[in-house]
Design a protein around this motif. Structure first.
Motif, PDB file in Angstrom:
ATOM      1  N   ASP A   1       2.463   1.606  -3.193  1.00  0.00           N
ATOM      2  CA  ASP A   1       1.479   2.191  -4.325  1.00  0.00           C
ATOM      3  C   ASP A   1       1.313   3.692  -4.041  1.00  0.00           C
ATOM      4  O   ASP A   1       1.249   4.657  -5.128  1.00  0.00           O
ATOM      5  CB  ASP A   1       0.216   1.465  -4.219  1.00  0.00           C
ATOM      6  N   LYS A   2       1.144   3.952  -3.042  1.00  0.00           N
ATOM      7  CA  LYS A   2       0.780   5.574  -2.659  1.00  0.00           C
ATOM      8  C   LYS A   2       2.256   6.255  -3.297  1.00  0.00           C
ATOM      9  O   LYS A   2       2.157   7.443  -3.653  1.00  0.00           O
ATOM     10  CB  LYS A   2       0.714   5.864  -1.084  1.00  0.00           C
TER      11      LYS A   2
ATOM     12  N   TRP B   1       0.767  -1.175   0.197  1.00  0.00           N
ATOM     13  CA  TRP B   1       0.108   0.075  -0.047  1.00  0.00           C
ATOM     14  C   TRP B   1       0.953   1.340  -0.003  1.00  0.00           C
ATOM     15  O   TRP B   1       0.555   2.190  -0.686  1.00  0.00           O
ATOM     16  CB  TRP B   1      -0.950  -0.112   1.220  1.00  0.00           C
ATOM     17  N   THR B   2       2.052   1.184   0.696  1.00  0.00           N
ATOM     18  CA  THR B   2       2.685   2.430   0.831  1.00  0.00           C
ATOM     19  C   THR B   2       3.598   2.568  -0.280  1.00  0.00           C
ATOM     20  O   THR B   2       3.757   3.746  -1.020  1.00  0.00           O
ATOM     21  CB  THR B   2       3.893   2.185   1.989  1.00  0.00           C
TER      22      THR B   2
END
Length: 182
Positions: free
Chosen positions: A7-8, A4-5
């Protein structure tokens, strides 16, 4: 670092690059607009200077066609060819008659005159470009034909008020206003 990090971070990097590209494009458009504004300002200053010298600006289409015609005739002949706007060849002697003569001549004062030996080539070039370049208010003067007809200016006519060193221009003026009495 979790997915998730990552991707962000990738999303922020992509959006940051898009922002930088958009900013660069915007600055380029602003720079181009500023350059155009500078050119327009210089054009306006030139026009103001010419108007102060009593030089009236011609329509841009007319000037572009005159310049293009001169270039094409020079290319065909191998040397420069005089291509003149009639008004540039004329001098009105008495200021009292300027408005009357210019009003009467209207668009005709913006007709183009070339030496007679180049008239056939000039009319061919004109015919090629007339519709494409919208040359509907522009015409060429057949100076040799007008001169051969020998239109005299009547004494007391407005034609007497016009001076020119070009015999074809004078013949055309005599034809147009040689009977128009003051």
């Amino acid at each position: 670092i979790d997915t998730w990090t990552q991707d962000k971070a990738l999303l922020l990097q992509t959006e940051g690059e898009a922002f930088n590209n958009a900013r660069a494009a915007l600055f380029e458009r602003i720079r181009a607009a500023a350059d155009k504004a500078g050119e327009d300002l210089e054009d306006c200053r030139t026009r103001i200077d010419e108007l102060k010298k009593d030089i009236k600006p011609f329509d841009k289409t007319l000037v572009r066609f005159r310049d293009d015609l001169a270039a094409r005739l020079a290319e065909r002949s191998g040397h420069p060819v005089s291509v003149d706007i009639l008004a540039d060849l004329l001098e009105i002697r008495t200021p009292r008659w300027v408005d009357v003569i210019e009003g009467y001549l209207r668009k005709q004062k913006q007709y183009i005159l070339v030496p007679p030996e180049y008239y056939p080539d000039a009319i061919a070039i004109y015919d090629e470009q007339r519709r494409e370049k919208r040359l509907f208010d522009i015409s060429l003067i057949d100076g040799e034909k007008v001169l051969a007809k020998g239109y005299p200016a009547r004494p007391g006519s407005l034609a007497e008020e016009i001076e020119t060193g070009n015999p074809y221009a004078k013949a055309y003026i005599n034809f147009l206003i040689g009977d128009l009495m003051k």
